[in-house]
Write a protein that holds these residues in place. Structure first.
Motif, PDB file in Angstrom:
ATOM      1  N   LEU A  63       0.826  -1.212   0.000  1.00 33.00           N
ATOM      2  CA  LEU A  63       0.000   0.000   0.000  1.00 33.00           C
ATOM      3  C   LEU A  63       0.859   1.260   0.000  1.00 33.00           C
ATOM      4  CD1 LEU A  63      -2.798   1.250   0.001  1.00 33.00           C
ATOM      5  CD2 LEU A  63      -2.784   1.104   2.495  1.00 33.00           C
ATOM      6  N   ASP A  64       1.940   1.240   0.764  1.00 26.37           N
ATOM      7  CA  ASP A  64       2.850   2.390   0.781  1.00 26.37           C
ATOM      8  C   ASP A  64       3.484   2.599  -0.597  1.00 26.37           C
ATOM      9  OD1 ASP A  64       2.302   2.813   3.452  1.00 26.37           O
ATOM     10  OD2 ASP A  64       4.096   1.750   4.153  1.00 26.37           O
ATOM     11  N   VAL A  65       3.880   1.504  -1.219  1.00 33.26           N
ATOM     12  CA  VAL A  65       4.497   1.599  -2.549  1.00 33.26           C
ATOM     13  C   VAL A  65       3.469   2.091  -3.556  1.00 33.26           C
ATOM     14  CG1 VAL A  65       5.588   0.290  -4.418  1.00 33.26           C
ATOM     15  CG2 VAL A  65       6.220  -0.164  -2.043  1.00 33.26           C
ATOM     16  N   TRP A  66       2.250   1.575  -3.483  1.00 28.73           N
ATOM     17  CA  TRP A  66       1.209   1.987  -4.427  1.00 28.73           C
ATOM     18  C   TRP A  66       0.935   3.491  -4.302  1.00 28.73           C
ATOM     19  CZ3 TRP A  66      -3.851   3.884  -4.293  1.00 28.73           C
ATOM     20  CH2 TRP A  66      -4.559   3.784  -5.507  1.00 28.73           C
ATOM     21  N   ASN A  67       0.819   3.978  -3.069  1.00 25.67           N
ATOM     22  CA  ASN A  67       0.588   5.412  -2.857  1.00 25.67           C
ATOM     23  C   ASN A  67       1.762   6.240  -3.367  1.00 25.67           C
ATOM     24  OD1 ASN A  67      -1.987   5.383  -1.642  1.00 25.67           O
ATOM     25  ND2 ASN A  67      -1.083   4.745   0.295  1.00 25.67           N
ATOM     26  N   ALA A  68       2.981   5.789  -3.119  1.00 25.65           N
ATOM     27  CA  ALA A  68       4.164   6.528  -3.557  1.00 25.65           C
ATOM     28  C   ALA A  68       4.277   6.545  -5.087  1.00 25.65           C
ATOM     29  CB  ALA A  68       5.421   5.912  -2.943  1.00 25.65           C
ATOM     30  N   VAL A  69       3.947   5.420  -5.737  1.00 27.77           N
ATOM     31  CA  VAL A  69       3.963   5.392  -7.210  1.00 27.77           C
ATOM     32  C   VAL A  69       3.016   6.450  -7.747  1.00 27.77           C
ATOM     33  CG1 VAL A  69       3.284   4.044  -9.249  1.00 27.77           C
ATOM     34  CG2 VAL A  69       4.711   2.997  -7.491  1.00 27.77           C
ATOM     35  N   GLY A  70       1.839   6.559  -7.162  1.00 30.94           N
ATOM     36  CA  GLY A  70       0.867   7.562  -7.598  1.00 30.94           C
ATOM     37  C   GLY A  70       1.405   8.972  -7.480  1.00 30.94           C
ATOM     38  N   GLN A  71       2.060   9.271  -6.369  1.00 34.00           N
ATOM     39  CA  GLN A  71       2.629  10.611  -6.185  1.00 34.00           C
ATOM     40  C   GLN A  71       3.718  10.896  -7.219  1.00 34.00           C
ATOM     41  OE1 GLN A  71       1.574  13.011  -4.031  1.00 34.00           O
ATOM     42  NE2 GLN A  71      -0.073  11.560  -3.670  1.00 34.00           N
ATOM     43  N   ILE A  72       4.508   9.911  -7.537  1.00 35.71           N
ATOM     44  CA  ILE A  72       5.611  10.111  -8.488  1.00 35.71           C
ATOM     45  C   ILE A  72       5.087  10.292  -9.911  1.00 35.71           C
ATOM     46  CG2 ILE A  72       7.629   9.021  -9.556  1.00 35.71           C
ATOM     47  CD1 ILE A  72       8.107   7.673  -6.783  1.00 35.71           C
ATOM     48  N   VAL A  73       4.189   9.404 -10.346  1.00 37.38           N
ATOM     49  CA  VAL A  73       3.774   9.449 -11.754  1.00 37.38           C
ATOM     50  C   VAL A  73       2.928  10.668 -12.085  1.00 37.38           C
ATOM     51  CG1 VAL A  73       3.989   6.971 -12.128  1.00 37.38           C
ATOM     52  CG2 VAL A  73       1.777   7.910 -11.473  1.00 37.38           C
ATOM     53  N   VAL A  74       2.145  11.173 -11.136  1.00 34.38           N
ATOM     54  CA  VAL A  74       1.333  12.350 -11.461  1.00 34.38           C
ATOM     55  C   VAL A  74       2.205  13.598 -11.608  1.00 34.38           C
ATOM     56  CG1 VAL A  74      -0.799  11.477 -10.467  1.00 34.38           C
ATOM     57  CG2 VAL A  74       0.704  12.864  -9.066  1.00 34.38           C
ATOM     58  N   ASN A  75       3.396  13.570 -11.027  1.00 36.30           N
ATOM     59  CA  ASN A  75       4.305  14.716 -11.127  1.00 36.30           C
ATOM     60  C   ASN A  75       5.441  14.506 -12.119  1.00 36.30           C
ATOM     61  OD1 ASN A  75       2.966  16.291  -9.112  1.00 36.30           O
ATOM     62  ND2 ASN A  75       3.808  14.901  -7.592  1.00 36.30           N
ATOM     63  N   ALA A  76       5.509  13.355 -12.746  1.00 33.90           N
ATOM     64  CA  ALA A  76       6.615  13.049 -13.662  1.00 33.90           C
ATOM     65  C   ALA A  76       6.373  13.692 -15.026  1.00 33.90           C
ATOM     66  CB  ALA A  76       6.770  11.543 -13.819  1.00 33.90           C
ATOM     67  N   ARG A  77       7.402  14.292 -15.569  1.00 33.01           N
ATOM     68  CA  ARG A  77       7.315  14.942 -16.883  1.00 33.01           C
ATOM     69  C   ARG A  77       7.227  13.880 -17.978  1.00 33.01           C
ATOM     70  NH1 ARG A  77      11.165  19.610 -17.946  1.00 33.01           N
ATOM     71  NH2 ARG A  77       9.281  20.837 -17.739  1.00 33.01           N
ATOM     72  N   GLY A  78       6.254  14.041 -18.860  1.00 28.28           N
ATOM     73  CA  GLY A  78       6.100  13.145 -20.004  1.00 28.28           C
ATOM     74  C   GLY A  78       5.250  11.919 -19.737  1.00 28.28           C
ATOM     75  N   VAL A  79       4.977  11.620 -18.469  1.00 25.48           N
ATOM     76  CA  VAL A  79       4.156  10.462 -18.129  1.00 25.48           C
ATOM     77  C   VAL A  79       2.711  10.914 -18.030  1.00 25.48           C
ATOM     78  CG1 VAL A  79       3.711   8.630 -16.452  1.00 25.48           C
ATOM     79  CG2 VAL A  79       6.058   9.379 -16.875  1.00 25.48           C
ATOM     80  N   GLU A  80       1.855  10.299 -18.819  1.00 24.21           N
ATOM     81  CA  GLU A  80       0.441  10.646 -18.809  1.00 24.21           C
ATOM     82  C   GLU A  80      -0.315   9.656 -17.917  1.00 24.21           C
ATOM     83  OE1 GLU A  80      -3.258  11.165 -21.959  1.00 24.21           O
ATOM     84  OE2 GLU A  80      -1.239  10.849 -22.710  1.00 24.21           O
ATOM     85  N   TYR A  81      -0.951  10.178 -16.885  1.00 19.90           N
ATOM     86  CA  TYR A  81      -1.715   9.385 -15.928  1.00 19.90           C
ATOM     87  C   TYR A  81      -3.098   9.134 -16.521  1.00 19.90           C
ATOM     88  CZ  TYR A  81      -4.425   8.566 -11.658  1.00 19.90           C
ATOM     89  OH  TYR A  81      -5.266   8.064 -10.717  1.00 19.90           O
ATOM     90  N   LEU A  82      -3.454   7.853 -16.729  1.00 17.72           N
ATOM     91  CA  LEU A  82      -4.746   7.522 -17.319  1.00 17.72           C
ATOM     92  C   LEU A  82      -5.775   7.056 -16.295  1.00 17.72           C
ATOM     93  CD1 LEU A  82      -3.435   5.605 -20.464  1.00 17.72           C
ATOM     94  CD2 LEU A  82      -4.117   8.007 -20.301  1.00 17.72           C
ATOM     95  N   GLY A  83      -5.299   6.456 -15.215  1.00 13.96           N
ATOM     96  CA  GLY A  83      -6.233   5.978 -14.201  1.00 13.96           C
ATOM     97  C   GLY A  83      -5.521   5.078 -13.214  1.00 13.96           C
ATOM     98  N   ARG A  84      -6.287   4.604 -12.211  1.00 15.03           N
ATOM     99  CA  ARG A  84      -5.715   3.734 -11.199  1.00 15.03           C
ATOM    100  C   ARG A  84      -6.792   2.818 -10.647  1.00 15.03           C
ATOM    101  NH1 ARG A  84      -5.076   7.613  -5.920  1.00 15.03           N
ATOM    102  NH2 ARG A  84      -7.287   8.051  -5.717  1.00 15.03           N
ATOM    103  N   ALA A  85      -6.355   1.739 -10.019  1.00 17.72           N
ATOM    104  CA  ALA A  85      -7.267   0.809  -9.361  1.00 17.72           C
ATOM    105  C   ALA A  85      -6.541   0.218  -8.161  1.00 17.72           C
ATOM    106  CB  ALA A  85      -7.706  -0.289 -10.322  1.00 17.72           C
ATOM    107  N   GLN A  86      -6.882   0.698  -6.972  1.00 19.95           N
ATOM    108  CA  GLN A  86      -6.197   0.244  -5.768  1.00 19.95           C
ATOM    109  C   GLN A  86      -6.453  -1.235  -5.506  1.00 19.95           C
ATOM    110  OE1 GLN A  86      -6.957   2.524  -2.255  1.00 19.95           O
ATOM    111  NE2 GLN A  86      -5.569   1.304  -1.012  1.00 19.95           N
ATOM    112  N   MET A  87      -7.662  -1.709  -5.775  1.00 19.36           N
ATOM    113  CA  MET A  87      -7.975  -3.121  -5.549  1.00 19.36           C
ATOM    114  C   MET A  87      -7.131  -4.031  -6.449  1.00 19.36           C
ATOM    115  SD  MET A  87     -10.224  -3.363  -3.152  1.00 19.36           S
ATOM    116  CE  MET A  87     -11.048  -4.911  -3.338  1.00 19.36           C
ATOM    117  N   LEU A  88      -6.718  -3.542  -7.591  1.00 18.28           N
ATOM    118  CA  LEU A  88      -5.880  -4.316  -8.509  1.00 18.28           C
ATOM    119  C   LEU A  88      -4.405  -3.938  -8.408  1.00 18.28           C
ATOM    120  CD1 LEU A  88      -8.215  -4.161 -11.634  1.00 18.28           C
ATOM    121  CD2 LEU A  88      -7.975  -6.034  -9.995  1.00 18.28           C
TER     122      LEU A  88
END
Length: 170
Positions: A63-88
Motif C-alpha cells: 500500500l505504501d508503494v502503491w501510494n508513492a507510485v501515484g505521487q511520483i507518476v502524477v508529477n513526472a514529466r512526459g508520463v500521462e496518468y490515465l487511471g488507477r485501481a487500488q484493488m488491482l
C-alpha cells in the motif's frame, strides 16, 4: 467385320488416350521447395517476453508503494496518468505513446524469507509482460524515486493519524 474394326478403333483410341493422360501426369515438375534466404536463416525467432525489463522489488508494504507510485507518476514529466485501481494494485499510464500498467504486488513470505517486499513491474493493458524502452525508463525512474517517496508518504500518513479529529457538539 466392319463393326469389329470400329470397336477395335475405339479401343485403340481409348488406350492411346489413357496412355497420353498417364504420361502427362508423370511429366509434371515437382513443386519448388522453399529454401530460406541467408537473411531469413540468420534471423532468430522473436522471444516471448516473460519478465518486464526494469522490474524491481522494494522493502516496503504494498500500500505504501502503491501510494508513492501515484505521487511520483502524477508529477513526472512526459508520463500521462490515465487511471488507477487500488484493488488491482495498478496505475494505467502512457509514456512516449506506449500505454501500459504499472503494478505493485506484495511478494509472498516464501519468496522473501518473511521480509515485507513489494514487486513493481509493468504490463500491457491486457496484463502480459511488456519489454520496451518506454516502460523500462518509467520503471528506472520509479526505482530511483520510490525509496524516498515511500518514506515521505509514511511520514505524511503518520502526521494525519496524530491530528485529533474535531467532532461537532450535539
Amino acid at each position: 467385320m466392319r463393326a469389329r474394326s470400329c470397336i477395335r478403333m475405339r479401343r485403340d483410341a481409348l488406350t492411346a488416350w489413357c496412355i497420353a493422360l498417364a504420361l502427362a501426369a508423370c511429366g509434371t515438375t515437382p513443386a519448388p521447395v522453399a529454401v530460406p534466404s541467408k537473411e531469413e536463416a540468420r534471423e532468430q525467432p522473436v522471444p516471448i517476453v516473460t519478465v518486464t525489463r526494469g522490474e524491481f522489488t522494494l522493502a516496503a508494504d504494498k500500500l505504501d508503494v502503491w501510494n508513492a507510485v501515484g505521487q511520483i507518476v502524477v508529477n513526472a514529466r512526459g508520463v500521462e496518468y490515465l487511471g488507477r485501481a487500488q484493488m488491482l494494485d495498478l496505475y494505467s499510464l502512457r509514456y512516449r505513446g506506449v500505454e501500459f500498467l504499472v503494478l505493485t504486488k506484495a511478494m509472498t513470505a516464501a519468496e522473501t524469507g518473511n521480509v515485507i517486499r513489494t514487486r513493481v513491474t509493468a504490463r500491457t493493458p491486457a496484463g502480459k509482460p511488456i519489454d520496451n524502452d518506454a516502460t523500462a525508463e518509467v520503471l528506472a525512474m520509479l526505482q530511483r524515486a520510490l525509496p524516498a517517496e515511500v518514506e515521505r508518504v509514511r511520514a505524511q500518513q503518520a502526521k494525519q493519524k496524530k491530528k485529533p479529529v474535531k467532532r461537532a457538539k450535539p
